[in-house]
Design a protein around this motif. Structure first.
Motif, PDB file in Angstrom:
ATOM      1  N   CYS A  34      -4.804 -12.244  -5.060  1.00 48.87           N
ATOM      2  CA  CYS A  34      -4.981 -10.807  -4.820  1.00 48.87           C
ATOM      3  C   CYS A  34      -4.123 -10.373  -3.636  1.00 48.87           C
ATOM      4  O   CYS A  34      -3.424  -9.350  -3.700  1.00 48.87           O
ATOM      5  CB  CYS A  34      -6.447 -10.480  -4.543  1.00 48.87           C
ATOM      6  N   TYR A  35      -4.178 -11.134  -2.572  1.00 48.93           N
ATOM      7  CA  TYR A  35      -3.396 -10.822  -1.373  1.00 48.93           C
ATOM      8  C   TYR A  35      -1.897 -10.826  -1.685  1.00 48.93           C
ATOM      9  O   TYR A  35      -1.162  -9.918  -1.283  1.00 48.93           O
ATOM     10  CB  TYR A  35      -3.712 -11.829  -0.261  1.00 48.93           C
ATOM     11  N   LYS A  55      -3.005  -1.540  -1.689  1.00 50.40           N
ATOM     12  CA  LYS A  55      -4.306  -1.383  -1.033  1.00 50.40           C
ATOM     13  C   LYS A  55      -5.435  -1.908  -1.924  1.00 50.40           C
ATOM     14  O   LYS A  55      -6.358  -2.570  -1.446  1.00 50.40           O
ATOM     15  CB  LYS A  55      -4.549   0.084  -0.690  1.00 50.40           C
ATOM     16  N   GLU A  56      -5.355  -1.628  -3.212  1.00 51.49           N
ATOM     17  CA  GLU A  56      -6.382  -2.093  -4.155  1.00 51.49           C
ATOM     18  C   GLU A  56      -6.484  -3.616  -4.146  1.00 51.49           C
ATOM     19  O   GLU A  56      -7.581  -4.174  -4.067  1.00 51.49           O
ATOM     20  CB  GLU A  56      -6.015  -1.589  -5.552  1.00 51.49           C
ATOM     21  N   TYR A  57      -5.345  -4.290  -4.197  1.00 55.85           N
ATOM     22  CA  TYR A  57      -5.365  -5.761  -4.205  1.00 55.85           C
ATOM     23  C   TYR A  57      -5.763  -6.325  -2.847  1.00 55.85           C
ATOM     24  O   TYR A  57      -6.483  -7.322  -2.775  1.00 55.85           O
ATOM     25  CB  TYR A  57      -4.024  -6.330  -4.680  1.00 55.85           C
ATOM     26  N   TYR A  58      -5.307  -5.689  -1.768  1.00 58.06           N
ATOM     27  CA  TYR A  58      -5.742  -6.121  -0.441  1.00 58.06           C
ATOM     28  C   TYR A  58      -7.255  -5.970  -0.308  1.00 58.06           C
ATOM     29  O   TYR A  58      -7.940  -6.835   0.243  1.00 58.06           O
ATOM     30  CB  TYR A  58      -5.063  -5.305   0.661  1.00 58.06           C
ATOM     31  N   ILE A  73      -4.988  -4.332   5.396  1.00 54.32           N
ATOM     32  CA  ILE A  73      -5.663  -3.046   5.211  1.00 54.32           C
ATOM     33  C   ILE A  73      -5.734  -2.306   6.543  1.00 54.32           C
ATOM     34  O   ILE A  73      -5.472  -1.098   6.607  1.00 54.32           O
ATOM     35  CB  ILE A  73      -7.066  -3.234   4.608  1.00 54.32           C
ATOM     36  N   GLY A  74      -6.071  -3.007   7.598  1.00 49.79           N
ATOM     37  CA  GLY A  74      -6.112  -2.390   8.920  1.00 49.79           C
ATOM     38  C   GLY A  74      -4.767  -1.800   9.306  1.00 49.79           C
ATOM     39  O   GLY A  74      -4.689  -0.680   9.827  1.00 49.79           O
ATOM     40  N   SER A  75      -3.696  -2.522   9.018  1.00 45.56           N
ATOM     41  CA  SER A  75      -2.347  -2.029   9.317  1.00 45.56           C
ATOM     42  C   SER A  75      -2.015  -0.797   8.486  1.00 45.56           C
ATOM     43  O   SER A  75      -1.389   0.142   8.986  1.00 45.56           O
ATOM     44  CB  SER A  75      -1.304  -3.114   9.037  1.00 45.56           C
ATOM     45  N   GLY A  80      -0.754   4.538   8.532  1.00 46.65           N
ATOM     46  CA  GLY A  80      -0.757   5.563   7.500  1.00 46.65           C
ATOM     47  C   GLY A  80       0.089   5.199   6.294  1.00 46.65           C
ATOM     48  O   GLY A  80       0.685   6.046   5.657  1.00 46.65           O
ATOM     49  N   LYS A  81       0.142   3.918   5.963  1.00 47.56           N
ATOM     50  CA  LYS A  81       0.911   3.451   4.804  1.00 47.56           C
ATOM     51  C   LYS A  81       0.019   3.482   3.566  1.00 47.56           C
ATOM     52  O   LYS A  81      -0.829   2.632   3.383  1.00 47.56           O
ATOM     53  CB  LYS A  81       1.425   2.039   5.053  1.00 47.56           C
ATOM     54  N   GLY A  82       0.192   4.504   2.733  1.00 45.42           N
ATOM     55  CA  GLY A  82      -0.615   4.622   1.523  1.00 45.42           C
ATOM     56  C   GLY A  82      -2.010   5.155   1.775  1.00 45.42           C
ATOM     57  O   GLY A  82      -2.829   5.210   0.879  1.00 45.42           O
TER      58      GLY A  82
END
Length: 89
Positions: A34-35, A55-58, A73-75, A80-82
């Motif tokens: 997934c990652y 984002k979904e896979y993360y 995800i935190g990054s 503001g990426k996505g």
């Protein structure tokens, strides 16, 4: 096997096969797959950049306990990426 195809480890590099293998493993909740799919979509590695899919896979990987995905995800929120930028994240 996805990693081998993505990084040409013992086989010719083939992003389509890497994605297919990661996707199959992700369906069985393999957190690293997934990652890695998230990375592929975030960086456009063999696929079109798609921050929503990244984002979904993360998110899936993070829910399975993958700390690298949690960081990603935190990054995404921080920069503001996505997502909408959230510097408090």
């Amino acid at each position: 096997l996805g990693y081998a195809y993505e990084n040409a480890v013992g086989v010719d590099q083939d992003f389509r096969r890497a994605k297919d293998n990661y996707t199959e493993a992700a369906a069985y909740n393999h957190s690293l797959s997934c990652y890695n799919l998230g990375l592929m979509y975030e960086n456009g590695r063999g696929v079109a950049i798609n921050m929503a899919k990244a984002k979904e896979y993360y998110q899936q990987a993070a829910e399975l306990g993958n700390s690298f995905a949690m960081n990603s995800i935190g990054s995404m929120f921080h920069y503001g990426k996505g997502t909408q930028k959230n510097s408090a994240a």
